[in-house]
Design a protein around this motif. Structure first.
Motif, PDB file in Angstrom:
ATOM      1  N   ILE A 323       0.961  -1.241   0.132  1.00 49.63           N
ATOM      2  CA  ILE A 323      -0.102  -0.103  -0.028  1.00 49.63           C
ATOM      3  C   ILE A 323       0.759   1.254  -0.021  1.00 49.63           C
ATOM      4  O   ILE A 323       1.218   1.586   1.128  1.00 49.63           O
ATOM      5  CB  ILE A 323      -0.915   0.087   1.170  1.00 49.63           C
ATOM      6  N   PRO A 324       1.178   1.705  -1.198  1.00 49.45           N
ATOM      7  CA  PRO A 324       1.977   2.817  -1.261  1.00 49.45           C
ATOM      8  C   PRO A 324       1.739   4.194  -0.452  1.00 49.45           C
ATOM      9  O   PRO A 324       0.503   4.419  -0.126  1.00 49.45           O
ATOM     10  CB  PRO A 324       2.156   3.158  -2.655  1.00 49.45           C
ATOM     11  N   ALA A 325       2.632   4.998   0.001  1.00 45.59           N
ATOM     12  CA  ALA A 325       2.463   6.074   0.688  1.00 45.59           C
ATOM     13  C   ALA A 325       1.372   6.755   0.086  1.00 45.59           C
ATOM     14  O   ALA A 325       0.261   7.535   0.852  1.00 45.59           O
ATOM     15  CB  ALA A 325       3.804   6.970   1.171  1.00 45.59           C
ATOM     16  N   MET A 326       1.273   6.984  -1.207  1.00 37.44           N
ATOM     17  CA  MET A 326       0.309   8.085  -2.089  1.00 37.44           C
ATOM     18  C   MET A 326      -1.202   7.498  -1.679  1.00 37.44           C
ATOM     19  O   MET A 326      -2.156   8.230  -1.956  1.00 37.44           O
ATOM     20  CB  MET A 326       0.600   8.104  -3.361  1.00 37.44           C
ATOM     21  N   VAL A 327      -1.253   6.123  -1.109  1.00 37.91           N
ATOM     22  CA  VAL A 327      -2.516   5.546  -0.997  1.00 37.91           C
ATOM     23  C   VAL A 327      -3.038   5.459   0.228  1.00 37.91           C
ATOM     24  O   VAL A 327      -4.170   5.603   0.626  1.00 37.91           O
ATOM     25  CB  VAL A 327      -2.620   4.037  -1.923  1.00 37.91           C
ATOM     26  N   GLY A 328      -1.871   5.039   1.185  1.00 41.07           N
ATOM     27  CA  GLY A 328      -2.283   4.953   2.537  1.00 41.07           C
ATOM     28  C   GLY A 328      -1.355   5.600   3.521  1.00 41.07           C
ATOM     29  O   GLY A 328      -1.454   5.196   4.657  1.00 41.07           O
ATOM     30  N   GLY A 329      -0.770   6.383   3.107  1.00 41.34           N
ATOM     31  CA  GLY A 329       0.304   7.055   3.969  1.00 41.34           C
ATOM     32  C   GLY A 329      -0.578   8.300   4.574  1.00 41.34           C
ATOM     33  O   GLY A 329      -1.543   8.672   4.574  1.00 41.34           O
ATOM     34  N   ASP A 330       0.087   9.215   5.592  1.00 43.28           N
ATOM     35  CA  ASP A 330      -0.391  10.198   6.108  1.00 43.28           C
ATOM     36  C   ASP A 330      -0.320  11.261   5.438  1.00 43.28           C
ATOM     37  O   ASP A 330       0.380  11.431   4.361  1.00 43.28           O
ATOM     38  CB  ASP A 330       0.455  10.648   7.477  1.00 43.28           C
ATOM     39  N   ASN A 331      -1.184  12.390   5.657  1.00 43.48           N
ATOM     40  CA  ASN A 331      -1.149  13.392   4.957  1.00 43.48           C
ATOM     41  C   ASN A 331       0.004  14.313   4.609  1.00 43.48           C
ATOM     42  O   ASN A 331       0.128  14.757   3.498  1.00 43.48           O
ATOM     43  CB  ASN A 331      -2.117  14.370   5.433  1.00 43.48           C
ATOM     44  N   ALA A 332       0.920  14.507   5.431  1.00 46.06           N
ATOM     45  CA  ALA A 332       2.017  15.201   5.407  1.00 46.06           C
ATOM     46  C   ALA A 332       2.723  14.575   4.210  1.00 46.06           C
ATOM     47  O   ALA A 332       3.606  15.134   3.234  1.00 46.06           O
ATOM     48  CB  ALA A 332       2.766  15.322   6.487  1.00 46.06           C
ATOM     49  N   THR A 333       3.016  13.237   4.283  1.00 46.17           N
ATOM     50  CA  THR A 333       3.901  12.481   3.308  1.00 46.17           C
ATOM     51  C   THR A 333       3.248  12.596   1.623  1.00 46.17           C
ATOM     52  O   THR A 333       3.784  12.766   1.068  1.00 46.17           O
ATOM     53  CB  THR A 333       3.846  10.977   3.744  1.00 46.17           C
ATOM     54  N   GLN A 334       2.012  12.306   1.485  1.00 44.91           N
ATOM     55  CA  GLN A 334       0.937  12.464   0.529  1.00 44.91           C
ATOM     56  C   GLN A 334       1.426  14.082  -0.147  1.00 44.91           C
ATOM     57  O   GLN A 334       1.578  14.065  -1.322  1.00 44.91           O
ATOM     58  CB  GLN A 334      -0.260  12.221   0.668  1.00 44.91           C
ATOM     59  N   LEU A 335       1.324  14.826   0.660  1.00 39.42           N
ATOM     60  CA  LEU A 335       1.574  16.365   0.316  1.00 39.42           C
ATOM     61  C   LEU A 335       3.015  16.380  -0.169  1.00 39.42           C
ATOM     62  O   LEU A 335       3.368  17.176  -1.160  1.00 39.42           O
ATOM     63  CB  LEU A 335       1.145  17.175   1.475  1.00 39.42           C
ATOM     64  N   ALA A 336       3.832  15.913   0.433  1.00 32.82           N
ATOM     65  CA  ALA A 336       5.298  15.841   0.085  1.00 32.82           C
ATOM     66  C   ALA A 336       5.357  15.446  -1.680  1.00 32.82           C
ATOM     67  O   ALA A 336       6.207  15.725  -2.522  1.00 32.82           O
ATOM     68  CB  ALA A 336       6.194  15.289   0.703  1.00 32.82           C
ATOM     69  N   PHE A 337       4.795  14.228  -1.686  1.00 33.41           N
ATOM     70  CA  PHE A 337       4.790  13.503  -3.009  1.00 33.41           C
ATOM     71  C   PHE A 337       3.927  14.173  -4.087  1.00 33.41           C
ATOM     72  O   PHE A 337       4.566  14.313  -5.155  1.00 33.41           O
ATOM     73  CB  PHE A 337       4.285  12.066  -2.732  1.00 33.41           C
ATOM     74  N   MET A 338       2.981  14.711  -3.688  1.00 34.07           N
ATOM     75  CA  MET A 338       2.159  15.619  -4.706  1.00 34.07           C
ATOM     76  C   MET A 338       2.954  16.845  -5.117  1.00 34.07           C
ATOM     77  O   MET A 338       3.071  17.319  -6.097  1.00 34.07           O
ATOM     78  CB  MET A 338       0.828  15.969  -4.035  1.00 34.07           C
TER      79      MET A 338
END
Length: 365
Positions: A323-338
């Motif tokens: 479950i990659p971070a962009m799918v199941g990670g925390d909001n801060a991590t997803q924002l970093a990848f976005m």
């Protein structure tokens, strides 16, 4: 009475910040509709992940109010058509607009994690994305996407047998790990590995894609050379960690792709594992591997710095659990990848508008 000519004249004063030309010249204004005082039109962006979307929308509204009518009711619809600069006849991957290589000078910097989440973040922005695992000896995509043990199907396309890529989370996937038993080691010489890569490029039915992200092995070797000799690569994303030993190898990778013999545009450098933030102290940053080494290297080499990805336990857990971070990670991590993916898409749009098409490397000495 408001006219189409007035609308176009006003919007010719709105500049696309990255491309440096106005929206009308770039043919980005479509479907103008006027009903009395109501004005509606569509702006076609060069990427769904455009970080300047709101800025462009507000500039369009202001231009209509200042140059046409302050009482106009303006509705701006934003859509996207990812641009491309392929002029190679498209013999290979004919329906793929952009080919992104994710590379690293050395192993252990989280390149596959970055590639997987880059693909997902681009898809989250509305693009059609594929992910090719070109790390023949150490494939990780089946584990990271939770498709271990699944096998791709075959289909006939125009009389030729083609492999149908697996699909998960909206991403088309292909990996040698999906074709062999995961307990089996790939003990191949370079030519065999290169042949497998060519098959992934020519015998897989990728369909229509805005971006094909290719996760390459660490270092500089046969796979990289085969890749640039087979397809015109749009650009390279180099992954590093902040410490000197990783930066030294990242510099070699950049030198290979950016050198005169290969000459593939470097889209930028991303710094992975930049700092550690414990879940219980979300505002704290611990620079375990050094601070901003990637940013300094990007400045030194005069290439774009694409951002910092934190060292977070959930990223590692997500990769192991499929479950990659962009799918199941925390909001801060997803924002970093976005944010990282937005920079990549933005740099591709500028590269396609301003830099000549990449040529397939025919000879390497």
């Amino acid at each position: 009475m408001i006219t189409t000519e007035q609308i176009l004249k006003a919007l010719s004063n709105v500049e696309e910040p990255d491309l440096g030309k106005d929206l009308v010249t770039l043919n980005m204004v479509k479907d103008i509709e006027i009903d009395g005082n109501k004005v509606k039109f569509t702006v076609v962006l060069t990427t769904p992940a455009c970080p300047l979307k709101d800025l462009i929308r507000n500039a369009c509204v202001n231009a209509i109010h200042h140059l046409v009518s302050k009482d106009a009711e303006v509705q701006v619809n934003m859509t996207a058509n990812v641009n491309s600069n392929r002029k190679d006849g498209r013999g290979v991957l004919p329906n793929v607009k952009n080919i992104i290589v994710v590379a690293s000078g050395k192993g252990g910097v989280g390149k596959s994690t970055v590639a997987a989440n880059l693909a997902l973040a681009l898809s989250e922005g509305g693009a059609k994305v594929g992910l090719m695992d070109a790390d023949i000896y150490g494939p990780s995509v089946p584990i990271m996407f939770g498709v271990r043990g699944e096998r791709p199907m075959m289909e006939t396309v125009e009389g030729k047998g083609m492999i149908v890529p697996l699909e998960k989370h909206g991403i088309k996937l292909m990996s040698i790990g999906s074709l062999i038993d995961e307990k089996q080691a790939v003990v191949w010489r370079g030519p065999m590995a290169s042949s497998a890569l060519k098959q992934f490029l020519t015998d897989v039915n990728w369909g229509e894609l805005d971006y094909l992200v290719i996760d390459t092995p660490p270092g500089t070797g046969d796979i990289h050379l085969t890749l640039v000799q087979t397809v015109p690569v749009t650009g390279v994303v180099m992954v590093t960690t902040p410490q000197d030993v990783a930066l030294a190898d990242a510099k070699k990778g950049i030198a290979m792709f950016g050198g005169s013999q290969i000459n593939v545009p470097i889209l930028g450098l991303v710094e992975n594992m930049s700092y550690f933030t414990p879940a219980e102290l979300p505002n704290n940053k611990y620079y375990i591997f050094g601070k901003e080494g990637g940013k300094r290297l990007a400045e030194q080499l005069e290439i774009p710095f694409l951002g910092q990805i934190p060292l977070v336990q959930s990223i590692r857990e997500g990769g192991d659990d499929g479950i990659p971070a962009m799918v199941g990670g925390d909001n801060a991590t997803q924002l970093a990848f976005m944010g990282f993916a937005s920079m990549v898409a933005r740099n591709i749009a500028m590269r396609n508008a301003n830099v000549p098409p990449t040529k397939i490397v025919e000879v390497f000495v």
